[in-house]
Design an enzyme around this catalytic site. Structure first.
Site, short mmCIF file in Angstrom:
data_model
loop_
_atom_site.label_atom_id
_atom_site.label_comp_id
_atom_site.label_asym_id
_atom_site.label_seq_id
_atom_site.Cartn_x
_atom_site.Cartn_y
_atom_site.Cartn_z
N ASP A 108 -49.31 -12.89 36.11
CA ASP A 108 -48.20 -13.46 35.38
C ASP A 108 -48.46 -13.41 33.87
OD1 ASP A 108 -45.82 -14.89 34.80
OD2 ASP A 108 -45.99 -15.97 36.67
N ASN A 127 -24.52 -13.43 36.24
CA ASN A 127 -25.83 -13.73 35.65
C ASN A 127 -26.66 -12.45 35.52
OD1 ASN A 127 -27.71 -16.04 34.88
ND2 ASN A 127 -28.98 -14.79 36.24
N GLU A 138 -25.21 -13.00 30.57
CA GLU A 138 -26.11 -12.46 29.56
C GLU A 138 -25.69 -11.05 29.10
OE1 GLU A 138 -27.09 -14.08 32.25
OE2 GLU A 138 -28.47 -15.67 31.66
MN MN Z 1 -28.58 -17.03 33.25
#
Ligand code: MN
Length: 447
Positions: free
Chosen positions: A253, A141, A204
């Site tokens: 954020d 990942n 990814e």
């Molecule tokens: Mn992912």
């Protein structure tokens, strides 16, 4: 495919501004970044107070630059992303790469990490692309996470309960730390791939490699079991602790408000690799770049979903003012009465965090706020064209959502022209001056 190759390309297109005055990492650089936020150029700060490393910012700050990085025209962008999500390609693993110019002991105090906003808990790394492999070795990942600098060799990582969190939990259950590579200063395509909503199990890096037509090269880290881009500027080799947690936050954020303090895991940094003359990449939290990287891949989801209920979707904009997350403008080719409302429901289904959506006709530029407002002013009647959905789940980032239940109210605005009324009442008046006037305007006004 490296960040610096992309910067050279942008330099040639006059998209880079070099800042030669000495600046501080504490508020000064973020302040200038914020002033430069609206369609501004890439900034390279060359002289940083107390540091030797240069700082580059706003790399993915405009749609134009993201399309340039992907080498794609804006009207083919979504298709290109969808194809890459569906067909990731395994990147080539190489023995050596520029990122291994220097391999050294960790010392985070040498890196010009920024202190962004007034009440931020500390210095934060915000552009880090983090790779991890599951303990079973099957799942890989890559995702972007904020990292708070704790001291010379420790970071706190914010793990939203998604893919990396899941890998860390699984490692923790068997009493193991999770090895990660933290890459800073990578090609924009890697940033975009790492921000893409692909399912758990899709690597990814494979998505990025597909977008790069097989051009991505990875190296093995020296001290941890992880891969990192061979041409990254800087890589921190880390272990997300199975046992150690600290209070992380507050930190601003994507909405531009402060995210709360939480207990989050510690990352022990066990090694550092970097290019000889590496640059540090900074990203302004809640800035246009942050919002584009989060929003753009979700525009693809909306585009896909709305395309199934109307004959054609021209464009989608998760607008910067709506935090790249909470507001969407969707332009459609309206064929039948009701298309606008069907488009609204499809968009809410595609992106559950979406709070307010506006649907417009194809003559409206979804990126031009004044045009969207004009469509609402002239084509919208609230008693017929407004959709309100009460007590639904929305974004956890929405400060105005119910604090206890997390529920929110969503609003859809159908600002498409009513087909039953005469078309000429809604026509946007044009001035048919021709080519010469267009050229003159361009010469005189640059427009
Ligand atoms: Mn992912």
């Amino acid at each position: 495919m490296s960040l610096r190759r992309f910067l050279e390309k942008m330099e040639a297109e006059k998209e880079v501004l070099h800042v030669k005055d000495e600046v501080s990492t504490r508020f000064e650089i973020p302040f200038i970044m914020k002033k430069n936020d609206d369609e501004g150029p890439i900034l390279i700060f060359e002289k940083i107070k107390n540091y030797k490393t240069k700082v580059v910012t706003n790399v993915c700050g405009t749609r134009r630059r993201i399309c340039a990085a992907l080498n794609v025209h804006e009207n083919k962008l979504y298709q290109r992303l969808v194809e890459a999500w569906r067909s990731p390609r395994k990147p080539k693993i190489v023995k050596d790469g520029a990122v291994k110019d220097v391999v050294e002991e960790p010392d985070l105090s040498k890196i010009p990490v920024l202190k962004h906003f007034e009440r931020d808990a500390g210095r934060y790394v915000t552009s880090a692309v983090i790779y991890a492999k599951g303990v079973d070795g099957n799942v890989e990942n890559v995702s972007i996470h904020r990292l708070q600098v704790l001291d010379k060799n420790r970071l706190a990582i914010r793990l939203v309960p998604r893919h990396l969190f899941k890998l860390w939990q699984t490692a923790k259950e068997v009493g193991r730390d999770l090895d990660v590579s933290v890459s800073i200063g990578v090609h924009p395509v890697l940033m975009l791939a790492a921000s893409s909503p692909v399912p758990f199990g899709v690597n990814e890096f494979g998505v990025a490699n597909s977008l790069m037509d097989g051009g991505l090269r990875l190296v093995e880290c020296e001290n941890v079991d992880a891969y990192a881009p061979a041409e990254a500027e800087l890589v921190l080799e880390g272990k997300i602790s199975a046992t150690k947690e600290v209070v992380e936050g507050p930190f601003v954020d994507v909405t531009g408000t402060y995210d709360v303090e939480r207990r989050q895991p510690v990352v022990d940094v066990v090694g550092v690799m970097h290019r000889e003359d590496h640059v540090y990449q900074a990203l302004l939290s809640s800035g246009a770049e942050h919002r584009l990287l989060m929003g753009l891949p979700h525009e693809v989801l909306i585009w896909n979903s709305v395309s199934k209920v109307v004959s054609k979707v021209n464009a989608v904009n998760l607008s910067i003012g709506g935090c790249g997350w909470l507001h969407a403008v969707i332009s459609i080719e309206k064929q039948l009465e009701g298309d606008g409302k069907n488009a609204l429901s499809a968009s809410f289904a595609a992106h559950p965090s979406l709070k307010h959506a506006v649907v417009v006709d194809s003559d409206i530029d979804v990126h031009n706020v004044s045009e969207v407002e004009w469509a609402i002013a002239t084509r919208f009647q609230a008693d017929e064209d407004l959709v309100i959905i009460k007590n639904v789940r929305g974004s956890t980032l929405d400060s105005s959502a119910d604090q206890e239940t997390g529920l929110t109210t969503k609003v859809g605005v159908d600002a498409t022209r009513p087909l039953a009324k005469p078309e000429d009442r809604f026509e946007r008046a044009r001035i048919p001056a021709g080519r010469r006037a267009e050229e003159l305007a361009h010469k005189l006004l640059g427009l």
